[in-house]
Design a protein around this motif. Sequence first.
Motif, PDB file in Angstrom:
ATOM      1  N   ILE A  41       0.832  -1.206   0.000  1.00 56.95           N
ATOM      2  CA  ILE A  41       0.000   0.000   0.000  1.00 56.95           C
ATOM      3  C   ILE A  41       0.864   1.252   0.000  1.00 56.95           C
ATOM      4  O   ILE A  41       0.575   2.210  -0.728  1.00 56.95           O
ATOM      5  CB  ILE A  41      -0.979  -0.028   1.191  1.00 56.95           C
ATOM      6  CG1 ILE A  41      -2.011  -1.151   0.970  1.00 56.95           C
ATOM      7  CG2 ILE A  41      -1.662   1.318   1.373  1.00 56.95           C
ATOM      8  CD1 ILE A  41      -2.890  -1.454   2.163  1.00 56.95           C
ATOM      9  N   GLN A  42       1.942   1.270   0.783  1.00 57.98           N
ATOM     10  CA  GLN A  42       2.819   2.440   0.819  1.00 57.98           C
ATOM     11  C   GLN A  42       3.410   2.715  -0.562  1.00 57.98           C
ATOM     12  O   GLN A  42       3.501   3.869  -0.979  1.00 57.98           O
ATOM     13  CB  GLN A  42       3.935   2.250   1.836  1.00 57.98           C
ATOM     14  CG  GLN A  42       4.794   3.493   2.017  1.00 57.98           C
ATOM     15  CD  GLN A  42       4.017   4.664   2.597  1.00 57.98           C
ATOM     16  OE1 GLN A  42       3.398   4.539   3.641  1.00 57.98           O
ATOM     17  NE2 GLN A  42       4.039   5.793   1.911  1.00 57.98           N
ATOM     18  N   SER A  43       3.768   1.668  -1.291  1.00 53.54           N
ATOM     19  CA  SER A  43       4.291   1.841  -2.644  1.00 53.54           C
ATOM     20  C   SER A  43       3.257   2.514  -3.540  1.00 53.54           C
ATOM     21  O   SER A  43       3.586   3.401  -4.329  1.00 53.54           O
ATOM     22  CB  SER A  43       4.704   0.484  -3.215  1.00 53.54           C
ATOM     23  OG  SER A  43       5.153   0.620  -4.527  1.00 53.54           O
ATOM     24  N   ARG A  44       2.004   2.095  -3.416  1.00 51.87           N
ATOM     25  CA  ARG A  44       0.921   2.707  -4.199  1.00 51.87           C
ATOM     26  C   ARG A  44       0.770   4.181  -3.821  1.00 51.87           C
ATOM     27  O   ARG A  44       0.661   5.045  -4.692  1.00 51.87           O
ATOM     28  CB  ARG A  44      -0.371   1.929  -3.948  1.00 51.87           C
ATOM     29  CG  ARG A  44      -1.642   2.533  -4.476  1.00 51.87           C
ATOM     30  CD  ARG A  44      -1.750   2.413  -6.003  1.00 51.87           C
ATOM     31  NE  ARG A  44      -3.103   2.645  -6.430  1.00 51.87           N
ATOM     32  CZ  ARG A  44      -3.917   1.710  -6.900  1.00 51.87           C
ATOM     33  NH1 ARG A  44      -3.511   0.471  -7.014  1.00 51.87           N
ATOM     34  NH2 ARG A  44      -5.132   2.017  -7.272  1.00 51.87           N
ATOM     35  N   LEU A  45       0.757   4.467  -2.514  1.00 51.30           N
ATOM     36  CA  LEU A  45       0.576   5.847  -2.064  1.00 51.30           C
ATOM     37  C   LEU A  45       1.751   6.727  -2.479  1.00 51.30           C
ATOM     38  O   LEU A  45       1.555   7.894  -2.826  1.00 51.30           O
ATOM     39  CB  LEU A  45       0.385   5.890  -0.550  1.00 51.30           C
ATOM     40  CG  LEU A  45      -0.889   5.217  -0.023  1.00 51.30           C
ATOM     41  CD1 LEU A  45      -0.898   5.233   1.498  1.00 51.30           C
ATOM     42  CD2 LEU A  45      -2.137   5.866  -0.602  1.00 51.30           C
ATOM     43  N   ASN A  46       2.957   6.172  -2.476  1.00 51.92           N
ATOM     44  CA  ASN A  46       4.129   6.937  -2.915  1.00 51.92           C
ATOM     45  C   ASN A  46       3.967   7.405  -4.352  1.00 51.92           C
ATOM     46  O   ASN A  46       4.472   8.464  -4.719  1.00 51.92           O
ATOM     47  CB  ASN A  46       5.402   6.105  -2.785  1.00 51.92           C
ATOM     48  CG  ASN A  46       5.831   5.923  -1.348  1.00 51.92           C
ATOM     49  OD1 ASN A  46       5.361   6.616  -0.447  1.00 51.92           O
ATOM     50  ND2 ASN A  46       6.717   4.970  -1.128  1.00 51.92           N
ATOM     51  N   GLY A  47       3.264   6.626  -5.165  1.00 45.33           N
ATOM     52  CA  GLY A  47       3.071   6.994  -6.561  1.00 45.33           C
ATOM     53  C   GLY A  47       1.863   7.865  -6.823  1.00 45.33           C
ATOM     54  O   GLY A  47       1.730   8.414  -7.919  1.00 45.33           O
ATOM     55  N   PRO A  52       4.025  12.227  -0.336  1.00 43.47           N
ATOM     56  CA  PRO A  52       3.923  10.959   0.392  1.00 43.47           C
ATOM     57  C   PRO A  52       4.553  10.989   1.785  1.00 43.47           C
ATOM     58  O   PRO A  52       4.111  10.288   2.683  1.00 43.47           O
ATOM     59  CB  PRO A  52       4.655   9.947  -0.495  1.00 43.47           C
ATOM     60  CG  PRO A  52       4.831  10.605  -1.809  1.00 43.47           C
ATOM     61  CD  PRO A  52       4.730  12.077  -1.604  1.00 43.47           C
ATOM     62  N   MET A  53       5.572  11.818   1.974  1.00 37.27           N
ATOM     63  CA  MET A  53       6.240  11.890   3.278  1.00 37.27           C
ATOM     64  C   MET A  53       5.331  12.493   4.346  1.00 37.27           C
ATOM     65  O   MET A  53       5.555  12.305   5.534  1.00 37.27           O
ATOM     66  CB  MET A  53       7.538  12.699   3.166  1.00 37.27           C
ATOM     67  CG  MET A  53       8.573  12.060   2.248  1.00 37.27           C
ATOM     68  SD  MET A  53       9.040  10.387   2.742  1.00 37.27           S
ATOM     69  CE  MET A  53       9.925  10.759   4.235  1.00 37.27           C
ATOM     70  N   SER A  54       4.306  13.227   3.937  1.00 34.76           N
ATOM     71  CA  SER A  54       3.395  13.853   4.903  1.00 34.76           C
ATOM     72  C   SER A  54       2.261  12.919   5.315  1.00 34.76           C
ATOM     73  O   SER A  54       1.489  13.259   6.211  1.00 34.76           O
ATOM     74  CB  SER A  54       2.785  15.125   4.293  1.00 34.76           C
ATOM     75  OG  SER A  54       1.822  14.793   3.294  1.00 34.76           O
ATOM     76  N   ALA A  55       2.172  11.768   4.693  1.00 32.79           N
ATOM     77  CA  ALA A  55       1.028  10.871   4.911  1.00 32.79           C
ATOM     78  C   ALA A  55       0.925  10.406   6.361  1.00 32.79           C
ATOM     79  O   ALA A  55       1.889   9.914   6.939  1.00 32.79           O
ATOM     80  CB  ALA A  55       1.116   9.667   3.984  1.00 32.79           C
ATOM     81  N   GLN A  56      -0.239  10.607   6.926  1.00 30.97           N
ATOM     82  CA  GLN A  56      -0.575  10.084   8.241  1.00 30.97           C
ATOM     83  C   GLN A  56      -1.550   8.937   7.995  1.00 30.97           C
ATOM     84  O   GLN A  56      -2.693   9.163   7.595  1.00 30.97           O
ATOM     85  CB  GLN A  56      -1.214  11.165   9.108  1.00 30.97           C
ATOM     86  CG  GLN A  56      -0.312  12.348   9.348  1.00 30.97           C
ATOM     87  CD  GLN A  56      -1.025  13.501  10.021  1.00 30.97           C
ATOM     88  OE1 GLN A  56      -2.235  13.527  10.150  1.00 30.97           O
ATOM     89  NE2 GLN A  56      -0.249  14.485  10.464  1.00 30.97           N
ATOM     90  N   ILE A  57      -1.074   7.716   8.211  1.00 31.46           N
ATOM     91  CA  ILE A  57      -1.855   6.527   7.876  1.00 31.46           C
ATOM     92  C   ILE A  57      -2.252   5.803   9.149  1.00 31.46           C
ATOM     93  O   ILE A  57      -1.414   5.540  10.002  1.00 31.46           O
ATOM     94  CB  ILE A  57      -1.037   5.575   6.975  1.00 31.46           C
ATOM     95  CG1 ILE A  57      -0.615   6.293   5.699  1.00 31.46           C
ATOM     96  CG2 ILE A  57      -1.842   4.318   6.660  1.00 31.46           C
ATOM     97  CD1 ILE A  57       0.410   5.537   4.878  1.00 31.46           C
TER      98      ILE A  57
END
Length: 137
Positions: A41-47, A52-57
């Motif tokens: 999922i992180q790979s998908r969100l990075n794209g 992406p570095m700001s993502a609070q998951i």
Amino acid sequence: MIRHIAWLVAAVMVSGCATYSPEEIASLDYGPYPTNYKEIIQSRLNGTLKDPMSAQIEYRAGPKQVWQKGSIITQKTYGWGVCLWLNAKNSFGAYVGRRPLSFIIRNGAIVDAHGEMETNMFDTGLANAMCNQVGAT
């Protein structure tokens, strides 16, 4: 009010159209349990995210075996469902607010996702529906 309308529309769309027979459901091969689902999922969100570095998951539920019957805007699919809540920055550097995202993973790949189109109430409704299916409250 809009949230209730989105839920209603999503329920109608998910409830119609192509479905699996009981025999098909029994024979579905969900693939191996995705132990690395967070990395997938992180790979998908990075794209897809602007920052992406700001993502609070916040992972809320899953992976859990799920299947989704087809509708007007979704395909029949199955795999391991995961629900999360995401807050990330937009192009202007401001956080957009928490929103649900759902993913179906099969054989190490995302085969379906909902909630990524943050301005689309139908997609958000489908993300909420999948989150409920995998046990997120």
